[in-house]
Scaffold this active site. Structure first.
Site, PDB file in Angstrom:
ATOM      1  N   GLY A  48       0.794  -1.223   0.000  1.00 34.66           N
ATOM      2  CA  GLY A  48       0.000   0.000   0.000  1.00 34.66           C
ATOM      3  C   GLY A  48       0.824   1.269   0.000  1.00 34.66           C
ATOM      4  O   GLY A  48       0.274   2.361  -0.002  1.00 34.66           O
ATOM      5  N   HIS A  49       2.169   1.164   0.001  1.00 37.92           N
ATOM      6  CA  HIS A  49       3.020   2.374   0.104  1.00 37.92           C
ATOM      7  C   HIS A  49       4.175   2.272  -0.866  1.00 37.92           C
ATOM      8  O   HIS A  49       5.282   1.940  -0.469  1.00 37.92           O
ATOM      9  CB  HIS A  49       3.547   2.502   1.524  1.00 37.92           C
ATOM     10  N   PHE A  50       4.106   2.577  -1.981  1.00 38.12           N
ATOM     11  CA  PHE A  50       2.938   2.820  -2.815  1.00 38.12           C
ATOM     12  C   PHE A  50       2.954   1.746  -3.885  1.00 38.12           C
ATOM     13  O   PHE A  50       4.032   1.448  -4.397  1.00 38.12           O
ATOM     14  CB  PHE A  50       3.014   4.215  -3.442  1.00 38.12           C
ATOM     15  N   VAL A  55       8.092   2.826  -1.794  1.00 41.29           N
ATOM     16  CA  VAL A  55       8.907   3.690  -0.945  1.00 41.29           C
ATOM     17  C   VAL A  55       8.694   3.228   0.491  1.00 41.29           C
ATOM     18  O   VAL A  55       7.556   3.095   0.941  1.00 41.29           O
ATOM     19  CB  VAL A  55       8.480   5.178  -1.081  1.00 41.29           C
TER      20      VAL A  55
END
Length: 144
Positions: A48-50, A55
């Protein structure tokens, strides 16, 4: 002195997916510690990041540095079996992205200790380039 992940687990209570230090490369109990995190695309936070550009979240870089500092504090004989809780963050600066394939080299120098509270000057580097710096505070408490 070097510690592998199993030896770190004897000092820190963190477990997957929150064990963020793969190895302690050197340390002096109560004074300082250096460690590494090998950042892999398989880390759960990258979902989810990203999804479009992986990152490592800055808060997890801070947590990884805190875990290195936790080893320095909890390696003291009088602190074995205790917890090092995050007390605060000052002057955090993020200077480059940390992405899959990076080896995050971290160090935490404990610059002050008063009773159960410690303050560490921390930094994280990738290939010799600063990724993050911060002053972190810790509180050493008995496990409940």
């Amino acid at each position: 002195m070097e510690l592998n992940s199993n030896q770190i687990a004897e000092i820190l209570p963190h477990r997957f997916p929150f064990a963020l230090v793969d190895r302690i490369t050197d340390y002096a109990p109560g004074e300082w510690a250096k460690g590494i995190k090998c950042v892999s695309v398989n880390e759960p936070f990258f979902c989810g990041h990203f999804p479009q550009e992986h990152v490592m979240p800055g808060v997890l870089i801070l947590e990884a540095m805190a875990q290195v500092g936790g080893v320095a504090l909890l390696a003291l004989p009088e602190n074995r079996g205790k917890l090092a809780l995050f007390g605060g963050v000052k002057n955090a600066r993020f200077k480059r992205k940390v992405i899959p394939g990076d080896v995050l080299e971290m160090e935490c120098v404990l610059k002050a200790r008063r009773g159960p509270v410690g303050i560490g000057s921390c930094r994280a580097l990738v290939n010799g380039e600063e990724a993050c710096t911060a002053e972190l505070s810790f509180a050493v408490v008995d496990e409940a």
